[in-house]
Design a protein around this motif. Sequence first.
Motif, PDB file in Angstrom:
ATOM      1  N   GLU A 169      73.790  42.732   5.262  1.00  0.00           N
ATOM      2  CA  GLU A 169      73.415  41.358   5.001  1.00  0.00           C
ATOM      3  C   GLU A 169      74.323  40.392   5.750  1.00  0.00           C
ATOM      4  N   TYR A 205      65.112  40.028   2.370  1.00  0.00           N
ATOM      5  CA  TYR A 205      64.718  40.776   1.175  1.00  0.00           C
ATOM      6  C   TYR A 205      65.815  40.735   0.114  1.00  0.00           C
ATOM      7  N   GLU A 206      67.071  40.854   0.532  1.00  0.00           N
ATOM      8  CA  GLU A 206      68.172  41.034  -0.410  1.00  0.00           C
ATOM      9  C   GLU A 206      68.904  39.752  -0.787  1.00  0.00           C
ATOM     10  N   ILE A 235      60.295  44.884   5.019  1.00  0.00           N
ATOM     11  CA  ILE A 235      60.892  44.765   6.352  1.00  0.00           C
ATOM     12  C   ILE A 235      59.836  44.980   7.429  1.00  0.00           C
ATOM     13  N   ARG A 276      64.923  43.526  12.136  1.00  0.00           N
ATOM     14  CA  ARG A 276      65.008  44.351  10.933  1.00  0.00           C
ATOM     15  C   ARG A 276      66.202  43.933  10.073  1.00  0.00           C
ATOM     16  N   LEU A 277      67.312  43.587  10.709  1.00  0.00           N
ATOM     17  CA  LEU A 277      68.473  43.117   9.958  1.00  0.00           C
ATOM     18  C   LEU A 277      68.168  41.777   9.278  1.00  0.00           C
ATOM     19  N   LYS A 310      61.351  47.691  -0.313  1.00  0.00           N
ATOM     20  CA  LYS A 310      62.190  47.100   0.735  1.00  0.00           C
ATOM     21  C   LYS A 310      61.707  47.464   2.141  1.00  0.00           C
ATOM     22  N   GLU A 311      61.410  48.722   2.384  1.00  0.00           N
ATOM     23  CA  GLU A 311      61.001  49.149   3.719  1.00  0.00           C
ATOM     24  C   GLU A 311      59.657  48.536   4.102  1.00  0.00           C
ATOM     25  N   GLU A 357      65.821  42.514   6.384  1.00  0.00           N
ATOM     26  CA  GLU A 357      66.562  43.147   5.300  1.00  0.00           C
ATOM     27  C   GLU A 357      67.362  42.102   4.515  1.00  0.00           C
ATOM     28  N   THR A 358      67.969  41.169   5.237  1.00  0.00           N
ATOM     29  CA  THR A 358      68.726  40.103   4.595  1.00  0.00           C
ATOM     30  C   THR A 358      67.807  39.201   3.782  1.00  0.00           C
TER      31      THR A 358
END
Length: 273
Positions: free
Chosen positions: A51, A146-147, A101, A139-140, A97-98, A143-144
């Motif tokens: 993140e 999402y989180e 993304i 993707r990073l 999560k996947e 991912e961020t």
Amino acid sequence: MRTSLFLVVLLISLAGCNTSQKENKQDQKTTDSLQTSNSRYTEVAQNTPPETRGYELMTQKCFICHLAKPDPSKKAQMIAPPMVQVQEHYKPTYPDKEEFINAMVSFIQDPSLETTLMPGAVKKFNLMPKLLYEDNELRLIAETLYEHDFGTAPAMARQNPVGELELNNGSKWVLKKETMDRMNAAIEKINSFNSNELSDYNQLGKEIFDDAKVILLDDSYNGKLFDQIHIFFNGIETNMHGLIAAKSIVEAEKQLTELKIRFEDFHTYFKTS
């Protein structure tokens, strides 16, 4: 004489051996140092939270257009929906999560009206351009997104992010007949729905969302009329996405009940000529 010569040769050999050993030790020391340095670098890279790297990329590449969260003082500067609203639209539909993304990366690489989950934002800000960013960077960032916890302020924004439904100087807003027919059909689908299959609930959510998308992307609606249409659908977006992504009958029924209540308001504010 032979003994003296032998001693000289022996001393030279020993000196060479010692020198070689020192060089080998120095080489080994250098190698160990490099390995330790590389190891520490790798460890730092591995221990850096994704993140942290993703948020840095988000700051550099996303906040150019998007705010992190709604800010009334910067409303005039908004040229794209806030990131927290993107999170709120996609996460209910892609709770895994996947999958989240993959969906975000796919849309960013090839934005389209067919795949957007934010038709109101597209109508207001236009479809975002294709971004030629590296796949691993996207993707990073996803991912961020999402989180990341954007704070408590967006919870207030969810209740009233674009305003309140209101009448048009005391009268209902007038919609085209095809729009009203679509809405009445959607309301009928919701009120007459009867199934014990979770997949049917999910499908109903998709159908209602597709109806909403058609109306929101209608170019004939603009100005205050479009704002009111946008406000109405914004108020039920969470429920539509929640119904699409529901993992149990209990959760699906909860979302459906909420949609029924929200749709009761529609005819209070809109009519056809």
